[in-house]
Motif scaffolding. Structure first.
Motif, short mmCIF file in Angstrom:
data_model
loop_
_atom_site.label_atom_id
_atom_site.label_comp_id
_atom_site.label_asym_id
_atom_site.label_seq_id
_atom_site.Cartn_x
_atom_site.Cartn_y
_atom_site.Cartn_z
N ARG A 191 0.70 -1.12 0.00
CA ARG A 191 -0.12 -0.04 -0.20
C ARG A 191 0.91 1.08 0.14
NH1 ARG A 191 -4.75 1.96 0.10
NH2 ARG A 191 -5.68 -0.47 0.48
N GLY A 192 0.91 2.07 -1.15
CA GLY A 192 1.59 3.10 -1.20
C GLY A 192 0.52 4.32 -1.34
N LEU A 193 0.85 5.39 -2.23
CA LEU A 193 -0.09 6.44 -2.27
C LEU A 193 0.14 7.08 -3.77
CD1 LEU A 193 -1.57 8.80 -0.99
CD2 LEU A 193 0.48 10.06 -0.88
N GLY A 194 -1.21 6.78 -4.49
CA GLY A 194 -1.16 7.01 -5.90
C GLY A 194 -1.27 8.54 -6.06
N GLY A 195 -1.47 8.76 -7.56
CA GLY A 195 -1.30 9.96 -7.85
C GLY A 195 -1.05 10.32 -9.41
N HIS A 196 -0.84 11.44 -9.98
CA HIS A 196 -0.60 11.82 -11.42
C HIS A 196 0.76 11.39 -11.59
CE1 HIS A 196 -0.71 13.73 -15.19
NE2 HIS A 196 -2.16 14.08 -15.00
N GLY A 197 0.74 10.28 -12.62
CA GLY A 197 2.11 10.16 -13.21
C GLY A 197 3.21 11.10 -13.94
N GLY A 198 2.39 12.21 -14.20
CA GLY A 198 2.91 13.07 -15.24
C GLY A 198 2.98 14.45 -14.32
N ALA A 199 2.18 15.03 -13.63
CA ALA A 199 2.33 16.21 -12.86
C ALA A 199 2.82 16.04 -11.58
CB ALA A 199 0.82 16.88 -12.88
N LYS A 276 9.92 -11.79 5.14
CA LYS A 276 9.44 -10.74 5.84
C LYS A 276 10.11 -9.69 6.24
CE LYS A 276 5.55 -14.06 7.94
NZ LYS A 276 5.33 -14.61 8.89
N ARG A 277 11.45 -10.02 6.61
CA ARG A 277 12.27 -9.00 6.78
C ARG A 277 12.87 -7.98 5.80
NH1 ARG A 277 16.86 -11.75 6.79
NH2 ARG A 277 17.79 -10.75 5.00
N ILE A 278 12.94 -8.52 4.71
CA ILE A 278 13.27 -7.76 3.45
C ILE A 278 11.98 -6.80 3.20
CG2 ILE A 278 13.30 -7.88 0.91
CD1 ILE A 278 15.35 -10.37 1.46
N CYS A 279 10.74 -7.47 3.27
CA CYS A 279 9.59 -6.77 2.98
C CYS A 279 9.52 -5.53 4.21
CB CYS A 279 8.28 -7.65 3.04
SG CYS A 279 8.22 -8.65 1.64
N ALA A 280 9.75 -5.94 5.54
CA ALA A 280 9.62 -4.75 6.36
C ALA A 280 10.76 -3.78 5.82
CB ALA A 280 9.85 -5.39 7.59
N GLY A 281 11.83 -4.16 5.66
CA GLY A 281 12.85 -2.90 5.15
C GLY A 281 12.61 -2.25 3.89
N VAL A 282 12.04 -2.97 2.97
CA VAL A 282 11.69 -2.07 1.91
C VAL A 282 10.47 -1.22 2.10
CG1 VAL A 282 10.52 -2.28 -0.73
CG2 VAL A 282 12.53 -3.77 0.05
N ALA A 283 9.41 -1.46 2.81
CA ALA A 283 8.49 -0.67 3.31
C ALA A 283 9.09 0.52 4.15
CB ALA A 283 7.78 -1.57 4.36
N ALA A 284 9.94 0.35 4.97
CA ALA A 284 10.61 1.26 5.59
C ALA A 284 11.39 2.35 4.69
CB ALA A 284 11.44 0.90 6.67
N THR A 285 12.05 1.82 3.81
CA THR A 285 12.82 2.73 2.68
C THR A 285 11.93 3.64 2.10
OG1 THR A 285 14.47 0.63 2.61
CG2 THR A 285 14.27 2.41 0.61
N GLY A 287 8.66 4.25 2.58
CA GLY A 287 7.52 4.86 3.49
C GLY A 287 5.97 4.24 2.95
N ALA A 288 6.26 3.10 2.63
CA ALA A 288 5.02 2.36 2.23
C ALA A 288 4.58 1.32 3.30
CB ALA A 288 5.10 1.79 1.00
N GLU A 289 3.42 0.86 3.23
CA GLU A 289 3.00 -0.47 4.11
C GLU A 289 3.05 -1.79 2.96
OE1 GLU A 289 -0.93 0.22 5.77
OE2 GLU A 289 -0.13 2.37 6.33
N ILE A 290 3.79 -2.50 3.93
CA ILE A 290 3.89 -3.96 3.17
C ILE A 290 3.53 -4.99 4.18
CG2 ILE A 290 5.33 -5.66 1.84
CD1 ILE A 290 7.00 -3.51 1.01
N SER A 291 2.49 -5.75 3.61
CA SER A 291 2.16 -6.72 4.64
C SER A 291 2.38 -8.29 3.87
CB SER A 291 0.44 -6.77 4.97
OG SER A 291 -0.22 -7.01 3.81
N VAL A 292 2.62 -9.26 4.51
CA VAL A 292 2.98 -10.57 4.12
C VAL A 292 2.14 -11.78 4.67
CG1 VAL A 292 4.87 -12.21 3.63
CG2 VAL A 292 5.43 -9.87 3.74
N ASP A 293 1.53 -12.40 3.78
CA ASP A 293 0.85 -13.61 4.06
C ASP A 293 1.55 -14.94 3.64
OD1 ASP A 293 -0.92 -15.48 4.84
OD2 ASP A 293 -2.63 -14.82 3.54
#
Length: 391
Positions: A191-199, A276-285, A287-293
């Motif tokens: 889960r990130g934050l969407g928006g305009h890909g150009g502007a 799970k460790r890598i996903c947590a690290g990338v999320a912190a890098t 500023g996103a939310e990453i959940s692993v099932d």
């Protein structure tokens, strides 16, 4: 015994093709189970049904004084959600469903065993014939165990086989220890934050960019965290994000689906922890939310070495020289016979079924079980059970 199965070959082939025409998915094998029960009734072999929903356990007791030995033989009955592309007279009559893994052949082979044992009861002990539902990822083996398979039908050992189109027809392989891998399901939600890909791309937290980084980083686990001699597979098989018609819209979310395959529980633990460790690290890098099932669907299929050696001895004693293959490696495919082997000693056997070097692989829409190996498979399971009763 060879003469018996040669005589029955034509009728067993017809049965296999009948089952092939009417495939059923896991826990929906109503017609297949009914056909099996009808045949068992004709053979005067008692059975209990509805074990693990649509499973069946038949009991064949020898006529000699009981020695207390109990041996199980197992075959799976379910088909796959796949559209058949063969043009056989017996091709699947069910849209979107076919026997692409040879379970129609496995069921037929065990029926052949039942036919032989019904007429040849000059043995001591009991043989259980287990017709299992829902092997293809739906947990039928686990359900049968949870439904009291081994408490209701105590067994000293259990054996099963799988047709193997990667091995010449008539060859047989039995491995010590790991035969097939544990199969885990991996689901990653970003889960990130969407928006305009150009502007305003600088104001977004782009889940696609994060996915790309994550996929690349996760694939370093095998080469840099798992020891070279400890085998593992990580496959990220699907990604969904955004809308193909929205070329300038950065989406909010992305989903990644994949599988992890291992042979050892400690490597399975290591893979899950690293993911799970890598996903947590990338999320912190980012500023996103990453959940692993991380779901452990089936354990590894681990043969009991003594039982595997016993089967190899049986093959060398009762089959033509050269039948035993010693070069077949373990496979990263999964098999929920593993749930049964976790409870009872036994072995899972690979029955060579290749017609040519370029045979269609398992789970192909062009796959078709090789009927020529039905007598070999039936003799193999029968001899294994009868000899195991004497151990």
């Amino acid at each position: 015994m060879d003469t018996f199965f040669t005589t029955q070959h034509a009728s067993l082939t017809a049965l296999r093709r009948e089952i092939h025409q009417h495939p059923e998915l896991g826990f929906e094998e109503f017609q297949t189970a009914q056909r099996v029960k009808s045949l068992l009734t004709q053979l005067d072999i008692p059975f209990v049904d509805n074990i693990g929903q649509t499973g069946i356990v038949a009991t064949v007791t020898g006529n000699l004084p009981d020695n207390g030995r109990r041996i199980g033989l197992r075959a799976d009955m379910d088909a796959l959600p796949l559209q058949e592309k063969n043009q056989h007279a017996y091709s699947s009559q069910v849209d979107g469903c076919m026997h692409a893994c040879g379970h129609d052949g496995h069921t037929t082979i065990l029926v052949g065993v039942a036919q032989y044992l019904a007429k040849h009861r000059d043995f001591a002990g009991t043989i259980y014939l287990i017709f299992q539902p829902a092997e293809e990822g739906r947990g039928g083996g686990d359900q049968m165990v949870k439904d009291g398979l081994f408490t209701r039908f105590p067994m000293d050992e259990i054996y099963g086989l799988h047709n193997w189109p990667y091995l010449a027809a008539g060859k047989i392989a039995v491995l010590d220890g790991p035969a097939m891998a544990a199969g885990d399901r991996l689901s990653i939600s970003i889960r990130g934050l969407g928006g305009h890909g150009g502007a305003t791309p600088h104001l977004t937290i782009d889940p696609l960019r994060i996915s790309a980084d994550l996929i690349t980083t996760l694939h370093t686990i095998i080469g840099r965290e798992i020891a070279p001699l400890d085998q593992a597979v990580l496959s990220l098989c699907a990604i969904q994000s955004g809308d193909m018609n929205a070329f300038n819209v950065i989406p909010d979310t992305a989903e990644i689906i994949g599988t992890v395959r291992t042979f050892k529980p400690e490597i399975q633990d290591q893979m899950e922890a690293a993911i799970k460790r890598i996903c947590a690290g990338v999320a912190a890098t980012y500023g996103a939310e990453i959940s692993v099932d991380y779901e452990r669907i089936i354990p590894a299929t681990i043969n009991t070495p003594a039982c595997a050696q016993f089967v190899r001895d049986t093959i060398e004693a009762h089959f033509e020289p050269g039948t035993l293959d010693t070069d077949t490696p373990p496979t990263f495919g999964g098999e929920d016979f593993s749930f049964m082997l976790n409870e009872v000693p036994g072995a899972y056997i690979f029955l060579g079924s290749a017609r040519h070097d370029d045979d269609e692989p398992l789970h192909s829409p062009h796959f078709d079980f090789n009927d020529a190996v039905i007598p070999t498979g039936a003799k193999l399971l029968t001899m294994t059970a009868l000899n195991a009763l004497k151990r």
